[in-house]
Scaffold this motif. Structure first.
Motif, mmCIF file in Angstrom:
data_model
loop_
_atom_site.group_PDB
_atom_site.id
_atom_site.type_symbol
_atom_site.label_atom_id
_atom_site.label_comp_id
_atom_site.label_asym_id
_atom_site.label_seq_id
_atom_site.Cartn_x
_atom_site.Cartn_y
_atom_site.Cartn_z
ATOM 1 N N GLU A 22 0.832 -1.211 0.000
ATOM 2 C CA GLU A 22 0.000 0.000 0.000
ATOM 3 C C GLU A 22 0.868 1.262 0.000
ATOM 4 O O GLU A 22 0.536 2.246 -0.654
ATOM 5 C CB GLU A 22 -0.935 0.018 1.214
ATOM 6 C CG GLU A 22 -1.947 -1.105 1.245
ATOM 7 C CD GLU A 22 -1.426 -2.377 1.928
ATOM 8 O OE1 GLU A 22 -2.247 -3.275 2.155
ATOM 9 O OE2 GLU A 22 -0.223 -2.463 2.222
ATOM 10 N N ILE A 23 1.965 1.219 0.733
ATOM 11 C CA ILE A 23 2.863 2.374 0.787
ATOM 12 C C ILE A 23 3.613 2.510 -0.528
ATOM 13 O O ILE A 23 3.758 3.606 -1.065
ATOM 14 C CB ILE A 23 3.842 2.259 1.976
ATOM 15 C CG1 ILE A 23 3.042 2.345 3.285
ATOM 16 C CG2 ILE A 23 4.909 3.337 1.914
ATOM 17 C CD1 ILE A 23 3.859 2.102 4.523
ATOM 18 N N ARG A 24 4.105 1.393 -1.075
ATOM 19 C CA ARG A 24 4.805 1.438 -2.367
ATOM 20 C C ARG A 24 3.906 2.007 -3.449
ATOM 21 O O ARG A 24 4.339 2.827 -4.266
ATOM 22 C CB ARG A 24 5.290 0.041 -2.766
ATOM 23 C CG ARG A 24 6.379 -0.506 -1.859
ATOM 24 C CD ARG A 24 7.033 -1.757 -2.427
ATOM 25 N NE ARG A 24 6.125 -2.757 -2.939
ATOM 26 C CZ ARG A 24 5.702 -3.815 -2.250
ATOM 27 N NH1 ARG A 24 6.092 -4.008 -1.012
ATOM 28 N NH2 ARG A 24 4.882 -4.686 -2.810
ATOM 29 N N GLU A 25 2.646 1.608 -3.450
ATOM 30 C CA GLU A 25 1.699 2.114 -4.454
ATOM 31 C C GLU A 25 1.400 3.593 -4.237
ATOM 32 O O GLU A 25 1.393 4.383 -5.174
ATOM 33 C CB GLU A 25 0.410 1.295 -4.416
ATOM 34 C CG GLU A 25 0.593 -0.121 -4.922
ATOM 35 C CD GLU A 25 -0.605 -1.010 -4.640
ATOM 36 O OE1 GLU A 25 -1.661 -0.497 -4.189
ATOM 37 O OE2 GLU A 25 -0.484 -2.225 -4.870
ATOM 38 N N ALA A 26 1.168 3.992 -2.972
ATOM 39 C CA ALA A 26 0.830 5.389 -2.674
ATOM 40 C C ALA A 26 1.969 6.326 -3.044
ATOM 41 O O ALA A 26 1.735 7.457 -3.481
ATOM 42 C CB ALA A 26 0.472 5.542 -1.196
ATOM 43 N N LEU A 27 3.222 5.868 -2.871
ATOM 44 C CA LEU A 27 4.389 6.704 -3.154
ATOM 45 C C LEU A 27 4.979 6.445 -4.531
ATOM 46 O O LEU A 27 5.997 7.015 -4.888
ATOM 47 C CB LEU A 27 5.458 6.481 -2.086
ATOM 48 C CG LEU A 27 5.065 6.847 -0.666
ATOM 49 C CD1 LEU A 27 6.186 6.500 0.307
ATOM 50 C CD2 LEU A 27 4.693 8.314 -0.569
ATOM 51 N N ASN A 28 4.327 5.559 -5.284
ATOM 52 C CA ASN A 28 4.784 5.199 -6.622
ATOM 53 C C ASN A 28 6.243 4.721 -6.595
ATOM 54 O O ASN A 28 7.052 5.109 -7.434
ATOM 55 C CB ASN A 28 4.621 6.378 -7.592
ATOM 56 C CG ASN A 28 4.744 5.942 -9.031
ATOM 57 O OD1 ASN A 28 4.429 4.798 -9.377
ATOM 58 N ND2 ASN A 28 5.211 6.826 -9.891
ATOM 59 N N LEU A 29 6.568 3.890 -5.614
ATOM 60 C CA LEU A 29 7.924 3.368 -5.473
ATOM 61 C C LEU A 29 8.153 2.218 -6.444
ATOM 62 O O LEU A 29 7.297 1.346 -6.602
ATOM 63 C CB LEU A 29 8.167 2.877 -4.047
ATOM 64 C CG LEU A 29 8.309 3.946 -2.988
ATOM 65 C CD1 LEU A 29 8.336 3.316 -1.603
ATOM 66 C CD2 LEU A 29 9.556 4.763 -3.231
ATOM 67 N N LYS A 30 9.303 2.229 -7.060
ATOM 68 C CA LYS A 30 9.706 1.185 -8.003
ATOM 69 C C LYS A 30 11.064 0.650 -7.566
ATOM 70 O O LYS A 30 11.820 1.339 -6.887
ATOM 71 C CB LYS A 30 9.817 1.762 -9.419
ATOM 72 C CG LYS A 30 8.554 2.440 -9.925
ATOM 73 C CD LYS A 30 7.527 1.415 -10.341
ATOM 74 C CE LYS A 30 6.320 2.059 -10.969
ATOM 75 N NZ LYS A 30 5.201 2.214 -10.122
ATOM 76 N N PRO A 31 11.419 -0.572 -7.986
ATOM 77 C CA PRO A 31 12.750 -1.098 -7.660
ATOM 78 C C PRO A 31 13.838 -0.130 -8.118
ATOM 79 O O PRO A 31 13.767 0.432 -9.209
ATOM 80 C CB PRO A 31 12.816 -2.410 -8.453
ATOM 81 C CG PRO A 31 11.384 -2.835 -8.583
ATOM 82 C CD PRO A 31 10.608 -1.535 -8.733
ATOM 83 N N GLY A 32 14.799 0.094 -7.258
ATOM 84 C CA GLY A 32 15.895 1.004 -7.579
ATOM 85 C C GLY A 32 15.679 2.426 -7.106
ATOM 86 O O GLY A 32 16.612 3.229 -7.113
#
Length: 95
Positions: free
Chosen positions: A19-29
């Protein structure tokens, strides 16, 4: 505001919840900065692109040309103001 838990491994690693990765648009790297303020730790995502800064400072007053030192000063002032705003919001819990 959501609250999410994660577990620390014996190697000091953790998984950022989906949920946090999606909300912050986090991608590998992507780069993440940890900011410690008292007994709180904040994450700051560092995945912006240089092109995202286009128009960041707005137009110069009276459409005047600026020298490189004046542009550098304006950028540093704008970044410092933005950073101070972010720290205030984190400290106050408004974001």
């Amino acid at each position: 505001m959501g609250v999410y838990d994660s577990t620390l491994t014996s190697k000091g690693q953790t998984t950022i919840p989906a949920e946090i990765r999606e909300a912050l648009n986090l991608k590998p790297g992507d780069k993440i900065r940890y900011v410690i303020s008292g007994d709180r730790v904040y994450l700051r995502v560092k995945n912006g692109r240089l092109a995202d800064l286009a128009g960041f400072l707005g137009r110069p007053p009276n459409d005047q040309s600026l020298g490189i030192e004046e542009v550098d000063d304006a950028i540093m002032d704008a970044v410092a103001e933005d950073d101070a705003r972010i720290v205030r919001e984190w400290r106050d819990g408004s974001k």
